[in-house]
Design an enzyme around this catalytic site. Structure first.
Site, PDB file in Angstrom:
ATOM      1  N   ASP A  34      20.474  18.178  47.188  1.00 14.81           N
ATOM      2  CA  ASP A  34      19.366  18.179  48.146  1.00 14.81           C
ATOM      3  C   ASP A  34      19.930  18.318  49.567  1.00 14.81           C
ATOM      4  OD1 ASP A  34      16.719  17.827  48.940  1.00 14.81           O
ATOM      5  OD2 ASP A  34      16.839  15.631  48.952  1.00 14.81           O
ATOM      6  N   ASP A  84      11.102  11.187  47.309  1.00 19.66           N
ATOM      7  CA  ASP A  84      12.147  10.182  47.420  1.00 19.66           C
ATOM      8  C   ASP A  84      11.555   8.877  47.957  1.00 19.66           C
ATOM      9  OD1 ASP A  84      14.439   8.723  47.707  1.00 19.66           O
ATOM     10  OD2 ASP A  84      15.404  10.044  49.143  1.00 19.66           O
ATOM     11  N   SER A  85      10.892   8.967  49.108  1.00 19.69           N
ATOM     12  CA  SER A  85      10.419   7.744  49.786  1.00 19.69           C
ATOM     13  C   SER A  85       9.514   6.880  48.906  1.00 19.69           C
ATOM     14  CB  SER A  85       9.670   8.107  51.070  1.00 19.69           C
ATOM     15  OG  SER A  85      10.543   8.745  51.961  1.00 19.69           O
ATOM     16  N   SER A 114       6.161  12.692  49.697  1.00 22.59           N
ATOM     17  CA  SER A 114       5.736  11.353  49.272  1.00 22.59           C
ATOM     18  C   SER A 114       4.347  11.051  49.821  1.00 22.59           C
ATOM     19  CB  SER A 114       6.738  10.296  49.769  1.00 22.59           C
ATOM     20  OG  SER A 114       7.829  10.224  48.879  1.00 22.59           O
TER      21      SER A 114
END
Ligand code: G3H
Ligand code: 13P
Ligand code: ZN
Length: 330
Positions: A93, A277-278, A235
């Protein structure tokens, strides 16, 4: 040099083609440790979804590149052991240099992102082209980026979005040879994607952020029909998780994400990969904070990392089933 094929991984080509045709998106979940990886695999096996295990350069430093290689191989074997052989991609990433991408390819990654979006256009093309030439020798797929997301991307901070310019996409693809393209249409990284003053309140008093720029996405789709698009910063920042974190001593302020309906709409377009991700960080933190606060005598890490893993798994299953639409597609 180890080939990802020896590890049982796949590149993103076929799964993106199917995602495009089937009008869904593949989840790209970031991981840094064993519990996150276990939760991702458990959720995607249970939902029979293909998955992209995503590693940032920070995650690679944190976890160690050799361990990551074996963790990815372990993830493939673990999925089989759980009863379903889902396609697993190991993806870098936000790779920022040719050397980092090369090193990941040599250590078994099946896909890399070269993020030249902060460079001037010509430099972005040159760097991306260099990575594509190397990666394609090993049948590794490459994601490039055009346009800059507001917020923080590793060490780079951008105050405002620079939306992707549809006029540039054909030229960028033909000069670089990338396999997928990350674009900027209003998403951003982290848990604070919008300021409250940018949002409006709905009938229930909930803050609603400005919609994504679907008009730009449509323009891009017209220029490069059938080409896989990637959305970063996707997210949704579930408010129940934010409330648990703050209830148990956290200090998250003005945490606002992308509404799930908008991501569902994006997933049914040319968007074939959605990065999350978050939300995983929030799920883990909420679970751990709650246990620390309610069971202060507990000091066995399995007693808080285990519930954190369960909470993550629940979140990922929900994303795959209700947001990305990739359940049952493996
Ligand atoms: O886009 C960034 C990802 O959320 C990874 O974050 O660089 O803190 O690992 P990180
Ligand atoms: P979020 O911070 O919205 O989860 O985005 C993650 C991401 O884009 C990773 O590349
Ligand atoms: Zn990102």
């Amino acid at each position: 040099m180890v080939s990802y094929k020896e590890l049982g991984l796949v590149n993103s080509r076929d799964i993106f083609k199917k995602a495009f045709e089937g009008k869904y998106a593949i989840p790209a979940f970031n991981f840094n440790n064993m519990e996150q990886m276990q939760a991702i695999i458990q959720a995607c096996v249970e939902k029979k979804s293909p998955v992209i295990l995503q590693v940032s350069s920070g995650a690679r430093k944190y976890a160690n590149q050799t361990l990551l290689r074996y963790m990815a191989q372990g993830a493939v074997e673990y999925a089989k052991e759980l009863g379903y052989n889902i396609p697993v991609v190991l993806h870098l990433d936000h790779g920022d240099t040719f050397e980092l991408c090369k090193s990941c390819i040599e250590m078994g990654f099946s896909s890399v992102m070269i993020d030249g979006s902060h460079h001037p256009y010509e430099k972005n093309i040159e760097l991306t082209r260099q990575v594509v030439e190397y990666a394609h020798k090993y049948d590794v797929t490459v994601e490039g980026e055009l346009g800059v997301l507001a917020g923080i991307e590793d060490e780079v901070v951008a105050e405002h979005h620079t939306y992707t310019e549809p006029d540039q996409v054909e030229d960028f693809l033909s000069k670089t040879g990338v396999d997928s393209l990350a674009i900027s249409i209003g998403t951003s990284h982290g848990a604070n994607k919008f300021k409250p003053e940018q949002c409006t309140r709905n009938a229930e008093g909930i803050l609603v952020p400005p919609p994504l720029r679907f008009d730009i996405l449509e323009e891009i789709e017209k220029r490069i029909p059938g080409f896989p698009i990637v959305l970063h910063g996707a997210s949704s920042v579930p408010q129940d998780l934010v409330a648990i974190i703050n209830k148990y001593g956290g200090a998250l302020k003005d945490a606002i994400g992308i509404p799930e309906e908008q991501l569902r709409k994006a997933a049914s377009s040319a968007v074939c990969k959605i990065n999350i991700d978050s939300d995983g960080r929030l799920a883990m933190t909420a679970a751990v904070r709650e246990i620390f606060a309610t069971q202060p005598a507990e000091f066995d890490p399995r007693k808080y990392l285990g519930p954190a893993r369960e909470s993550l798994k629940k979140l990922y299953m929900h994303k795959v089933e209700n947001v990305l639409g990739s359940a049952g597609k493996a």
